[in-house]
Each structure stands twice: as C-alpha cells, then as structure tokens.
Design a protein around this motif. Structure first.
Motif, PDB file in Angstrom:
ATOM      1  N   THR A   1       0.418   5.895  -0.048  1.00 41.57           N
ATOM      2  CA  THR A   1      -0.500   7.014   0.165  1.00 41.57           C
ATOM      3  C   THR A   1      -0.462   7.930  -1.054  1.00 41.57           C
ATOM      4  O   THR A   1       0.566   8.048  -1.724  1.00 41.57           O
ATOM      5  CB  THR A   1      -0.121   7.822   1.421  1.00 41.57           C
ATOM      6  OG1 THR A   1       1.216   8.313   1.288  1.00 41.57           O
ATOM      7  CG2 THR A   1      -0.242   6.956   2.664  1.00 41.57           C
TER       8      THR A   1
ATOM      9  N   LEU B   1      -7.537   8.996   4.871  1.00 37.21           N
ATOM     10  CA  LEU B   1      -6.768   9.265   6.086  1.00 37.21           C
ATOM     11  C   LEU B   1      -7.098  10.602   6.747  1.00 37.21           C
ATOM     12  O   LEU B   1      -6.651  10.858   7.865  1.00 37.21           O
ATOM     13  CB  LEU B   1      -5.268   9.203   5.770  1.00 37.21           C
ATOM     14  CG  LEU B   1      -4.773   7.877   5.175  1.00 37.21           C
ATOM     15  CD1 LEU B   1      -3.266   7.933   4.944  1.00 37.21           C
ATOM     16  CD2 LEU B   1      -5.140   6.700   6.071  1.00 37.21           C
ATOM     17  N   ASN B   2      -7.857  11.450   6.086  1.00 38.06           N
ATOM     18  CA  ASN B   2      -8.221  12.741   6.684  1.00 38.06           C
ATOM     19  C   ASN B   2      -9.174  12.536   7.861  1.00 38.06           C
ATOM     20  O   ASN B   2      -9.843  11.505   7.966  1.00 38.06           O
ATOM     21  CB  ASN B   2      -8.883  13.642   5.640  1.00 38.06           C
ATOM     22  CG  ASN B   2      -7.994  13.921   4.451  1.00 38.06           C
ATOM     23  OD1 ASN B   2      -7.959  13.137   3.507  1.00 38.06           O
ATOM     24  ND2 ASN B   2      -7.273  15.026   4.495  1.00 38.06           N
ATOM     25  N   ASP B   3      -9.242  13.543   8.730  1.00 44.00           N
ATOM     26  CA  ASP B   3     -10.149  13.505   9.877  1.00 44.00           C
ATOM     27  C   ASP B   3     -11.591  13.316   9.387  1.00 44.00           C
ATOM     28  O   ASP B   3     -12.082  14.118   8.591  1.00 44.00           O
ATOM     29  CB  ASP B   3     -10.031  14.828  10.647  1.00 44.00           C
ATOM     30  CG  ASP B   3     -10.940  14.888  11.864  1.00 44.00           C
ATOM     31  OD1 ASP B   3     -11.693  13.927  12.105  1.00 44.00           O
ATOM     32  OD2 ASP B   3     -10.898  15.901  12.575  1.00 44.00           O
TER      33      ASP B   3
ATOM     34  N   SER C   1      -8.653   3.513   1.984  1.00 42.52           N
ATOM     35  CA  SER C   1      -8.871   4.189   3.264  1.00 42.52           C
ATOM     36  C   SER C   1      -8.574   5.678   3.127  1.00 42.52           C
ATOM     37  O   SER C   1      -7.497   6.052   2.659  1.00 42.52           O
ATOM     38  CB  SER C   1      -7.965   3.597   4.352  1.00 42.52           C
ATOM     39  OG  SER C   1      -8.224   2.220   4.537  1.00 42.52           O
TER      40      SER C   1
ATOM     41  N   THR D   1       0.835  -1.211   0.000  1.00 38.78           N
ATOM     42  CA  THR D   1       0.000   0.000   0.000  1.00 38.78           C
ATOM     43  C   THR D   1       0.865   1.254   0.000  1.00 38.78           C
ATOM     44  O   THR D   1       1.979   1.264   0.523  1.00 38.78           O
ATOM     45  CB  THR D   1      -0.928   0.046   1.227  1.00 38.78           C
ATOM     46  OG1 THR D   1      -0.142   0.036   2.415  1.00 38.78           O
ATOM     47  CG2 THR D   1      -1.886  -1.128   1.216  1.00 38.78           C
TER      48      THR D   1
ATOM     49  N   VAL E   1      -5.354   9.348   0.734  1.00 40.47           N
ATOM     50  CA  VAL E   1      -5.826   7.966   0.848  1.00 40.47           C
ATOM     51  C   VAL E   1      -4.655   6.998   0.973  1.00 40.47           C
ATOM     52  O   VAL E   1      -3.514   7.325   0.638  1.00 40.47           O
ATOM     53  CB  VAL E   1      -6.685   7.550  -0.368  1.00 40.47           C
ATOM     54  CG1 VAL E   1      -7.832   8.520  -0.575  1.00 40.47           C
ATOM     55  CG2 VAL E   1      -5.838   7.442  -1.634  1.00 40.47           C
ATOM     56  N   GLU E   2      -4.962   5.811   1.447  1.00 36.57           N
ATOM     57  CA  GLU E   2      -4.000   4.713   1.484  1.00 36.57           C
ATOM     58  C   GLU E   2      -4.631   3.512   0.800  1.00 36.57           C
ATOM     59  O   GLU E   2      -5.769   3.140   1.114  1.00 36.57           O
ATOM     60  CB  GLU E   2      -3.628   4.357   2.923  1.00 36.57           C
ATOM     61  CG  GLU E   2      -2.587   3.238   3.014  1.00 36.57           C
ATOM     62  CD  GLU E   2      -2.194   2.921   4.435  1.00 36.57           C
ATOM     63  OE1 GLU E   2      -1.007   2.621   4.671  1.00 36.57           O
ATOM     64  OE2 GLU E   2      -3.075   2.983   5.317  1.00 36.57           O
TER      65      GLU E   2
END
Length: 219
Positions: free
Chosen positions: A103, A172-174, A170, A101, A133-134
């Motif tokens: 980012t 990754l931001n809040d 996924s 993976t 994103v990841e």
C-alpha cells in the motif's frame, strides 16, 4: 518503469554520535524490510534532497549499499526533519518484494481550470491531498491527475469513484468520499434589523441634540 537509483555508504557511527555526521552534511539512513538484515547507512544531504524531490514516498528507488551485493527496490517510508530548520535528520528506506502488493499514498494533482471558480467566483475545496492504493511496487502510479474543468458550478463534485486508476491499481479510500468541489464564496450579509437599530440610534441622538438647544434658548 524507469527506476531511480541511489548508492549509500556504510555507516559505523550510531547513537548520539550521528550528530557529528549531520554537521558534515551527511544524513544517517536505515534500510530494512523483507527477510534481510537491516542496514545502517549514510548519504550526503544534497544528494538525498534531490532524490526525495523526485521520488516522494510512492515511487520505488533502487538502493545499493556499499559493501553489499546487488541492489534492493525500496520506498521511502519515514523522513525525520528538524522541527525548526526543516533539515533532514534521518530517513528510513523500506525494502519490498516486487512480486507482492503493497500500500502507498499517491498524491492528487489537479489539471485544468474550474469554471465554477473563474466564472462564478467560487473556492476550490480539496478533501484529499493523496489517495491510498494497493498495487505491485513497480505499478504504483506517480500521481493521480484529475481534470477539474468539469466543475462548472457549486453542485458538481468529483468523488473517489470518479478517479481513474490503472487496471492493476486498487484505490482503498471510500468510493463515495468527496475528493474536490467548488464551493460558493462567503459573503458577509448585514441583517436588516441591525440596520434599523443603527438608524434608530442616530434618530435618538439627533432628538437629544435638538432638546438641548431648546433648553439653552429658554434660559
């Protein structure tokens, strides 16, 4: 997923002499990453410009370098531009392992029309141009398409948690961070006190003029 491909020419000119390449319409590039040796290469600027418009920095590209065996899956990681002309000076391609993976920043694209704008005269407030994103390299989305037709007034918001993403991606931001909303238009309000002050000044000026007239008639 269909992957764009590009072929780079080997480059022996390095250092300040690369300015000679740029004058000929050739852009120096650097390919690095994984455990393989980094490579200095080059590409025609027109070909590179077309490629960048199609892939940005979050879409994988198959990179083949002249004189090297096979091709590598890469991402554009850095684009250096001339500060005035905006022409491309240098590009870095990052090799990736497709089984690991990574980012990446994925652009946000709005779809539809917000009633809060068309019916209430509001203004669209966008807090994110892209989301981090990841995911596996071949599963990173090209963009997040967000429908804003639900923004019916100034209270409705779209947060990161509302953005739909593929199962294996996924964000990754809040999750509670605001992505977009419609804000009320700015209206300039004139305070009543200011209006009264202006009327008072006009009255005083009028009285002064009348007094002057009386003094002249007495003479």
């Amino acid at each position: 997923m269909d992957v764009k491909s590009v072929k780079l020419s080997a480059r022996t000119i390095v250092g300040k002499k690369v300015a000679l390449l740029r004058r000929k319409g050739i852009v120096p590039v650097h390919v690095y990453g994984t455990q393989a040796e980094s490579i200095s290469a080059q590409i025609e600027d027109q070909t590179l410009n077309r490629l960048l418009l199609e892939i940005g920095s979050n879409i994988p590209v198959s990179v083949e370098v002249e004189g090297q065996d096979g091709a590598d899956i890469c991402f554009v990681r850095e684009v250096q531009r001339h500060p005035v002309k905006e022409s491309i000076l240098h590009v870095d391609f990052l090799r990736v392992d497709v089984s690991q993976t990574i980012t990446a920043q994925v652009p946000v694209v709005f779809e539809g029309t917000a009633p809060g704008i068309t019916q209430m005269g509001g203004v669209l407030l966008q807090n994110f141009q892209s989301l981090l994103v990841e995911a596996l390299p071949m599963e990173i989305p090209a963009a997040f398409n967000i429908d804003i037709s639900g923004l019916i007034d100034f209270e409705v918001t779209i947060q990161v948690s509302d953005v739909e993403s593929p199962e294996n991606v996924s964000i990754l931001n809040d999750p509670d961070a605001l992505v977009v909303r419609v804000t009320a238009p700015r209206i300039e309000i004139v305070e009543e006190e200011e209006i009264e002050d202006e009327e008072g000044l006009e009255g005083e000026e009028g009285e002064g003029e009348e007094g002057e007239g009386e003094e002249e008639s007495e003479e």
